[in-house]
Design a protein around this motif. Sequence first.
Motif, short mmCIF file in Angstrom:
data_model
loop_
_atom_site.label_atom_id
_atom_site.label_comp_id
_atom_site.label_asym_id
_atom_site.label_seq_id
_atom_site.Cartn_x
_atom_site.Cartn_y
_atom_site.Cartn_z
N ARG A 1 71.61 3.29 15.15
CA ARG A 1 70.23 2.85 15.03
C ARG A 1 69.55 2.74 16.40
N ASP A 2 70.32 2.36 17.39
CA ASP A 2 69.77 2.35 18.74
C ASP A 2 69.44 3.77 19.19
N ALA A 3 70.30 4.72 18.80
CA ALA A 3 70.04 6.12 19.15
C ALA A 3 68.80 6.65 18.43
N ARG A 4 68.63 6.23 17.17
CA ARG A 4 67.45 6.69 16.42
C ARG A 4 66.17 6.13 17.03
N ARG A 5 66.25 4.96 17.59
CA ARG A 5 65.08 4.40 18.27
C ARG A 5 64.66 5.30 19.43
N LEU A 6 65.63 5.87 20.12
CA LEU A 6 65.34 6.74 21.26
C LEU A 6 65.02 8.17 20.85
N GLY A 7 65.57 8.62 19.73
CA GLY A 7 65.36 9.99 19.28
C GLY A 7 65.00 10.06 17.82
N PRO A 8 63.80 9.60 17.46
CA PRO A 8 63.43 9.56 16.03
C PRO A 8 63.31 10.93 15.38
N GLU A 9 63.22 12.01 16.17
CA GLU A 9 63.06 13.35 15.61
C GLU A 9 64.39 14.10 15.51
N GLU A 10 65.49 13.46 15.80
CA GLU A 10 66.79 14.14 15.74
C GLU A 10 67.40 13.95 14.36
N GLY A 11 67.50 15.05 13.64
CA GLY A 11 68.02 14.98 12.29
C GLY A 11 69.46 14.53 12.21
N ARG A 12 70.27 14.88 13.20
CA ARG A 12 71.68 14.50 13.14
C ARG A 12 71.88 12.99 13.18
N ALA B 1 69.72 10.70 11.95
CA ALA B 1 69.38 10.18 10.62
C ALA B 1 70.51 10.46 9.64
N ARG B 2 71.11 11.64 9.74
CA ARG B 2 72.23 11.97 8.85
C ARG B 2 73.40 11.03 9.09
N LEU B 3 73.72 10.75 10.37
CA LEU B 3 74.84 9.87 10.67
C LEU B 3 74.57 8.44 10.17
N GLU B 4 73.33 7.98 10.33
CA GLU B 4 73.02 6.64 9.83
C GLU B 4 73.20 6.59 8.31
N GLY B 5 72.74 7.63 7.62
CA GLY B 5 72.92 7.67 6.17
C GLY B 5 74.39 7.68 5.80
N GLU C 1 67.18 11.36 3.39
CA GLU C 1 65.93 12.08 3.09
C GLU C 1 65.16 12.38 4.37
N ARG C 2 65.20 11.43 5.29
CA ARG C 2 64.56 11.68 6.58
C ARG C 2 65.27 12.80 7.34
N ALA C 3 66.59 12.83 7.27
CA ALA C 3 67.35 13.89 7.93
C ALA C 3 66.99 15.26 7.38
N LEU C 4 66.82 15.36 6.07
CA LEU C 4 66.47 16.63 5.47
C LEU C 4 65.02 17.01 5.77
N GLU D 1 75.13 19.27 5.22
CA GLU D 1 75.93 18.05 5.18
C GLU D 1 75.07 16.87 4.70
N ALA D 2 73.84 16.79 5.21
CA ALA D 2 72.94 15.73 4.77
C ALA D 2 72.62 15.86 3.29
N ARG D 3 72.46 17.08 2.81
CA ARG D 3 72.16 17.30 1.39
C ARG D 3 73.34 16.86 0.52
N ALA D 4 74.57 17.16 0.96
CA ALA D 4 75.75 16.76 0.19
C ALA D 4 75.89 15.24 0.16
N LEU D 5 75.62 14.60 1.29
CA LEU D 5 75.70 13.13 1.33
C LEU D 5 74.62 12.51 0.45
N LEU D 6 73.44 13.09 0.43
CA LEU D 6 72.35 12.56 -0.39
C LEU D 6 72.72 12.62 -1.87
N ALA D 7 73.41 13.66 -2.27
CA ALA D 7 73.82 13.78 -3.66
C ALA D 7 74.77 12.65 -4.05
N ARG D 8 75.54 12.16 -3.09
CA ARG D 8 76.50 11.09 -3.38
C ARG D 8 75.84 9.73 -3.53
#
Length: 638
Positions: A576-587, A589-593, A610-613, A621-628
Amino acid sequence: MRAPVNVAPRPSSPDPSVSPWPVRVLDALGARPRLAVALAAIVPFLGTLGDPPVLDDGWAALDNPLVHSLSNVGRIFRELYGYAGAASVRGPYRPLTTISYALDYAVHGRWTPGYHVVNVALHAAASLLVLALARRLARAAMPDRADRLALVAGLLFAVHPAHVEAVATIFGRTELLAACFAVGSLLLALRWREARWTLPAAVAVLVLGVLSKEFAVLTPVLFALCAVTAPAAAGLAARPGFRTEAGRRALRGTVLVAAALSLAVIPYFLGRRGVPLTVAPVARWFPEGTSAAHIALTMSRVMGEYLRILLFPSFLGGDFAYAARIGTLTEPNPGFWVATIAWVVALAGAVTLVVRRRAPLVALGLLWTFVALLPVMHFIPVGVLLAERLLYLPSVGFCIAAATLLARLGPGAVTAPVARRAPDPAGEDPMEAVRVRLPPVAAGLVLAIAALLATRTVVRALDWRSNLALWESELSKAPRDVVVNNNLAVEYTARRDYARAVERLKVALAVHPSYWRAYVNLGLAYQGLGARDQAQASYLTAMQLAPEPESTGPRYFLALLLRDEGRLDAALAVVRDARRLGPEEGRLARLEGDVLLRLGEAAGARAALERALALDPADGEARALLARTSRPAAAATP
């Protein structure tokens, strides 16, 4: 009785069956010069067609989101080149190069052989244009040797190893496109008196060149050089000057054509929308504040090195190899004096030949080389000290000069006049011409030089066959370079050779202890070796050293490590600290999810995924995690 009259015998064609083999081979090549030059340009590079992406191929083409759909063409014209790269590669405006990548992607996606096929085809086209240019110039300055001179110039350009970096890399296409359009525009401009459409066409073609890479803007100067050294090739009745009326008319014509060609820069400046021509301070090779005297000393040494590469390409390398070889000079050294004397003598000799009106094509070729190198001499800051790819357009002049010298070797054997049935594309009249064949020694020398250069090209191309081969090659020439050691370690890590990766990274950090990227890669290597405590310490050090906008990388890998160790709360805090610094990095958001899903927080995980996608629709990978996230809580926990 009348005295006998001595009559000069009519020159006759030697019997080819008794000609020495070098002459026969050169005659065979000369019978189909376009085919010979095209094959010479293609064959040495066939081994590059299967090469994977290397160095800057990712951000320039394959990973650039702008090229993934032709619907982005309008946006490409509004964005600077390097859109998908770091700040150090942003700045130039080269929309046409990016559009060429978009066309590639539309046809074959990320299939890299397709990109390499286009590059090799462009190199063949450039070589044929050099053949045509040399022929036109030679028929104005050396008509009896024009065909041989043009053939030799085309062959030298086709096989010169200085071109490997431009041809073998996807990102090198900027050089190929700009050179093709620049030389094509010049050929059209030289015919400006032959048809009214040629000059407007030359300007239109040059617009494409300037939008491919900035150095094509030198074409008006190159036209002026051609007009001064070979006025007939430019459709001029006299050499441009002030002394005679004919010279003044030629001068007015030269200025007119050069001014018209200069209009090609207008779309470029409109597209940049006021962005400075210089690269960003973070991207400059010489840091801000570097003494002008130190820059001048260094670039004089670099100019000599460029000439050495063209004349004797024994040592060849990438940017880092030359940086280690030359460095930044703060005072003259023996290398500086040798290089400076060499280029000063060459330049003075070219100017002297122009003034004395001798060997005009040698003078033109040398002056072309110097003029075409001016943009990378740091009069305007650029991001590299020396790179072989930057020799692509300058080498046109060098090859013409070298071919002229080779064509002048020996008196030559005159063959019978040969009738031409129709005007040649270079523009000569359909009339008889006398051909001069090179003597056997000269013909053998030409073939030997071409063979040696082609062999060196094939060997040099092997350095670009993979990132591992590239960085191992660079390491042999720059064993203490920080970036070389770091990037080679990345390749070792990708191949699970973690011990060698650690060895290279320790060298890098011994040279540059604050190089945070090396600490990130050291953490990955330690993690591969199972040394998790050392890996975590490396990531934490990288987090402390990295500038905040770029410190998302260390946090991402640290969060992955904590997640794999089952320390989910700590991993969530870091990501979450990383997302604060890089809000546009999809990876991120995927890791947080992923972490939230492991913690059983399905709603939060769904929002993050959903933000990662949204940021990267292709993230499987994000799509597979979202399905779960729609499964029962017990099933969602791994």
